[in-house]
Scaffold this active site. Structure first.
Site, PDB file in Angstrom:
ATOM      1  N   CYS B  30       4.411  -2.052  -2.556  1.00 12.77           N
ATOM      2  CA  CYS B  30       3.172  -1.818  -1.809  1.00 12.77           C
ATOM      3  C   CYS B  30       2.324  -3.090  -1.836  1.00 12.77           C
ATOM      4  CB  CYS B  30       2.469  -0.612  -2.425  1.00 12.77           C
ATOM      5  SG  CYS B  30       0.698  -0.576  -2.308  1.00 12.77           S
ATOM      6  N   CYS B  33      -1.210  -2.937  -3.094  1.00 18.30           N
ATOM      7  CA  CYS B  33      -1.210  -2.802  -4.563  1.00 18.30           C
ATOM      8  C   CYS B  33      -1.074  -4.170  -5.223  1.00 18.30           C
ATOM      9  CB  CYS B  33      -0.045  -1.926  -5.043  1.00 18.30           C
ATOM     10  SG  CYS B  33      -0.054  -0.267  -4.374  1.00 18.30           S
TER      11      CYS B  33
END
Ligand SMILES: Cc1cc2nc3c(=O)[nH]c(=O)nc-3n(C[C@H](O)[C@H](O)[C@H](O)COP(=O)(O)OP(=O)(O)OC[C@H]3O[C@@H](n4cnc5c(N)ncnc54)[C@H](O)[C@@H]3O)c2cc1C
Lengths: 287, 103
Positions: B30, B33
């Site tokens: 991600c 992230c």
């Protein structure tokens, strides 16, 4: 390889491209359509025009101006995804481009679904990013809202996670070819909760879902920024520095997609300012 | 420094923590992230001793992610005396994140 790929051919994108070309950089502008200005026939507050002009006139002369100076301007092409970094790989509905810098100048993004439950269930089963959240719904029941190439792009990501995907065009005709998956064209009326998304209602039916991904219309700057890990504020505006850089090296944004005064004059100024910073960035990278 | 939180140490590190805890639910694949990672690290250093900062890898810790109904990442949660007090979804700047976590 392009030095700069500009997504958007409105006042911000074209103004930046004109300056970038003057810096002898290799620039391409990709514009899906006429943007915000395509919706207005009466502009009379922009500098230097004695009589009112239409938005279409202004956009067309922007394209022509940039082309005369040697900028490549592709009108009618839609950017679907931006991957990689330094260089970025930009995927459109036609082909793929490589560019050292990408400038997002896609104008304002609109909220994509105006139905009951949409606001309260965001982040609780409603997602705007398959690559971010798809994994959390492995083998679950996924709904996907959209009807064009952007939807297809998200479908490509999501089908790695689940085979149980239903596409909802929300009243739009399906514009692309979809095999293997059910397509529902009735408008969505309500998203069902209350704690987390449990399904949705269309005019005729109710569907049980674990997640609903939104990929309606054309991806906007915030869709790209979110997937790339750039800061986006709650109003869906890209957060930029005073020189229009984002937190991702080589990614810039200008014009309405960065918020502030939503006017041509500001978009033109943003584009010019961003071009100076981009030129500087590329110079320091090569020296 | 951040602590890796798993279902094994969750009880001790989070539920029984005498000081507030922030948990960052994240995953390798991600990108937002990854951008949040250094911010979380920063917070853990800045608030060392006052707030404990843990990271939960949702790929490895599906149970924890399910238990807290994580449906979008990054998600950052704050806990006080083992009770969730705030939940923030998405990539935010440090100041905004701390404000929305009530810290
Ligand atoms: C009805 C109306 C009237 C207005 N009247 C005035 C006025 O009188 N005076 C004034 O100063 N301002 C006016 N505005 C505001 C003005 O239009 C905007 O501030 C200005 O156009 C912003 O420029 P921009 O370059 O940021 O975005 P836009 O002009 O919106 O351009 C966005 C560009 O991005 C392209 N694009 C978006 N997504 C993609 C994608 N995925 N792939 C490829 N291309 C993409 C679009 O096709 C377009 O080329 C008006 C706006 C509206 C809607």
């Amino acid at each position: 390889m392009y030095d700069v790929l500009v997504v958007g051919g409105g006042p911000a994108g074209i103004s930046a491209a004109v300056y970038l070309q003057r810096f002898k950089l290799k620039v391409i502008v990709i514009a899906k359509d006429y943007g915000a200005l395509g919706q207005t026939t009466h502009i009379e507050n922009y500098y230097g025009f004695e009589a009112p002009i239409t938005g279409k006139q202004l956009v067309e002369s922007g394209f022509a101006q940039a082309r005369r100076l040697g900028v490549e301007v592709n009108v009618g092409e839609e950017v679907l995804a931006i991957n990689g970094s330094e260089p970025f790989i930009v995927k459109t509905n036609i082909k793929e481009y490589h560019a050292k810098v990408v400038l997002l100048a896609t104008g304002m993004s609109r909220p994509s679904l105006r139905v009951k439950g949409f606001t309260t269930l965001q982040g609780k089963g409603i997602s705007f990013c398959g690559i971010c959240d798809g994994f959390l719904y492995r083998n679950k029941r996924i709904g996907l809202v959209g009807s064009g190439d952007f939807m297809l792009e998200e479908l490509d990501v999501l089908k790695n996670f689940s085979k149980n995907i239903t596409i909802f065009t929300h009243g739009e005709p399906l514009k692309v070819d979809v095999k293997e998956f059910a397509v529902i064209t009735e408008p969505i009326i309500e998203l069902l909760g209350p704690e987390t998304l449990t399904g949705l209602k269309t005019s005729n039916h109710q569907y049980e879902l674990d997640a609903l991904f939104i990929a309606a219309g054309t991806p906007s700057a915030s869709d790209f920024a979110m997937r790339m890990g750039a800061f986006v504020n709650p109003k869906n505006e890209i957060e930029v520095s005073p020189t229009f850089s984002t937190n991702i090296p080589g990614l810039y944004a200008a014009g309405d997609c960065t918020g502030g005064l939503l006017q041509i004059s500001k978009a033109v100024r943003d584009g010019a300012e961003a071009s100076l910073a981009i030129n500087k960035y590329l110079k320091t990278k090569t020296s | 420094m951040t602590i890796k939180i798993t279902s094994e140490n969750f009880q001790k590190e989070v539920m029984e923590s005498p000081i507030p805890v922030i948990l960052d639910f994240w995953a390798e694949w991600c990108r937002p992230c990854q951008m949040l990672g250094p911010i979380i690290e920063d917070i853990s250093n800045e608030l060392a001793g006052k707030v404990k900062v843990g990271k939960v890898n949702v790929d490895e810790e599906g149970l924890l992610a399910n238990q807290y109904r994580i449906s979008s990442i990054p998600t950052v949660m704050a806990f006080k005396q083992g009770k969730p007090t705030a939940q923030v979804i998405g990539l935010l700047r440090k100041e905004d994140l701390l404000k929305r976590l009530g810290l």
